[in-house]
Design a protein around this motif. Structure first.
Motif, PDB file in Angstrom:
ATOM      1  N   SER A 153       0.676  -1.131  -0.072  1.00 31.16           N
ATOM      2  CA  SER A 153       0.144   0.054  -0.057  1.00 31.16           C
ATOM      3  C   SER A 153       0.756   1.316   0.258  1.00 31.16           C
ATOM      4  CB  SER A 153      -1.260   0.188   0.987  1.00 31.16           C
ATOM      5  OG  SER A 153      -0.258  -0.013   2.432  1.00 31.16           O
ATOM      6  N   LYS A 171      -6.167   3.075  -9.734  1.00 29.88           N
ATOM      7  CA  LYS A 171      -7.019   3.097  -9.361  1.00 29.88           C
ATOM      8  C   LYS A 171      -7.141   2.334  -7.835  1.00 29.88           C
ATOM      9  CE  LYS A 171     -12.064   0.586  -9.383  1.00 29.88           C
ATOM     10  NZ  LYS A 171     -11.527   1.117  -7.860  1.00 29.88           N
ATOM     11  N   ALA A 172      -6.092   1.375  -7.983  1.00 26.85           N
ATOM     12  CA  ALA A 172      -5.638   0.902  -6.064  1.00 26.85           C
ATOM     13  C   ALA A 172      -5.024   2.278  -5.149  1.00 26.85           C
ATOM     14  CB  ALA A 172      -5.447  -0.529  -6.310  1.00 26.85           C
ATOM     15  N   ALA A 179      -5.759   5.220  -5.827  1.00 24.10           N
ATOM     16  CA  ALA A 179      -6.412   6.620  -5.634  1.00 24.10           C
ATOM     17  C   ALA A 179      -6.955   5.734  -4.580  1.00 24.10           C
ATOM     18  CB  ALA A 179      -7.207   6.880  -6.543  1.00 24.10           C
ATOM     19  N   ASP A 180      -7.979   4.976  -5.308  1.00 23.88           N
ATOM     20  CA  ASP A 180      -9.485   4.396  -3.787  1.00 23.88           C
ATOM     21  C   ASP A 180      -8.357   4.179  -2.048  1.00 23.88           C
ATOM     22  OD1 ASP A 180     -10.811   3.761  -6.124  1.00 23.88           O
ATOM     23  OD2 ASP A 180     -10.011   1.829  -5.850  1.00 23.88           O
ATOM     24  N   GLU A 181      -6.893   3.897  -2.041  1.00 24.65           N
ATOM     25  CA  GLU A 181      -6.237   4.015  -0.330  1.00 24.65           C
ATOM     26  C   GLU A 181      -6.733   5.607  -0.361  1.00 24.65           C
ATOM     27  OE1 GLU A 181      -2.349   3.160   1.274  1.00 24.65           O
ATOM     28  OE2 GLU A 181      -2.494   2.559  -0.126  1.00 24.65           O
ATOM     29  N   ARG A 234      -8.455   7.831  -1.451  1.00 25.21           N
ATOM     30  CA  ARG A 234      -9.771   8.879  -0.848  1.00 25.21           C
ATOM     31  C   ARG A 234     -10.471   8.150   0.597  1.00 25.21           C
ATOM     32  NH1 ARG A 234     -10.805   7.175  -6.735  1.00 25.21           N
ATOM     33  NH2 ARG A 234      -9.883   9.557  -7.600  1.00 25.21           N
ATOM     34  N   ALA A 235      -9.503   6.875   0.774  1.00 20.08           N
ATOM     35  CA  ALA A 235     -10.327   6.503   1.907  1.00 20.08           C
ATOM     36  C   ALA A 235     -10.044   6.722   3.310  1.00 20.08           C
ATOM     37  CB  ALA A 235     -10.658   4.878   1.916  1.00 20.08           C
ATOM     38  N   SER A 236      -8.331   6.946   3.153  1.00 22.29           N
ATOM     39  CA  SER A 236      -7.675   6.953   4.198  1.00 22.29           C
ATOM     40  C   SER A 236      -8.195   9.212   4.300  1.00 22.29           C
ATOM     41  CB  SER A 236      -6.539   7.522   4.002  1.00 22.29           C
ATOM     42  OG  SER A 236      -5.855   7.645   2.740  1.00 22.29           O
ATOM     43  N   TYR A 243      -6.678  12.056  -0.258  1.00 20.34           N
ATOM     44  CA  TYR A 243      -7.012  12.389  -2.046  1.00 20.34           C
ATOM     45  C   TYR A 243      -8.422  12.991  -2.227  1.00 20.34           C
ATOM     46  CZ  TYR A 243      -6.126  11.107  -6.879  1.00 20.34           C
ATOM     47  OH  TYR A 243      -5.692  12.077  -7.890  1.00 20.34           O
TER      48      TYR A 243
END
Length: 133
Positions: free
Chosen positions: A77, A121-122, A124-126, A128-130, A133
């Motif tokens: 990650s 994508k992975a 950006a998703d990480e 965003r989730a935190s 971003y």
């Protein structure tokens, strides 16, 4: 009546034929290729827009994206990559320069987008989730 209709149709046909011809030949427009921007230039454009604490060289900045891509390809990650105690130790900083977290996130996104978009994508998703971003 039949003769009038024939004359009208003939006149209309000739007029339309005249409209479609310019009397000369035009060269077909050739598509111009868009300039190819290198991965390094894509990444450095973003990097040069970041205010660092110090002045990293382009060489120092360009060393990071391939390492980030390798770590992401190994299913690590961003959090792991940026962790210097037990993680990848790949946070963007050098001996005499550093980066704020938000800028580090922007830099990693730019590096991934340019060098290994398959991981974008992975990442950006990480982020965003935190909430980063």
């Amino acid at each position: 009546m039949r003769r009038t209709t024939t004359v009208i149709l003939l006149t209309a046909s000739l007029a339309l034929a005249g409209c479609g011809s310019s009397g000369g030949t035009k060269a077909a427009a050739k598509p111009s290729p868009s300039p190819t921007v290198s991965k390094a230039d894509q990444y450095l454009k973003v990097a040069h827009g970041i205010t660092f604490n110090g002045s990293p060289t382009d060489t120092e900045l360009l060393a990071l994206p391939p390492k980030w891509c390798d770590a992401l390809d190994a299913a690590h990650s961003v959090k792991w990559m940026f962790d210097s105690t037990g993680g990848g130790g790949l946070y963007p900083w050098g001996a005499d320069w550093g980066t704020a977290q938000q800028d580090a996130d922007s830099l990693v996104v730019a590096g991934v987008k340019a060098y290994c978009p398959r991981n974008l994508k992975a990442v950006a998703d990480e982020l965003r989730a935190s909430g980063e971003y």
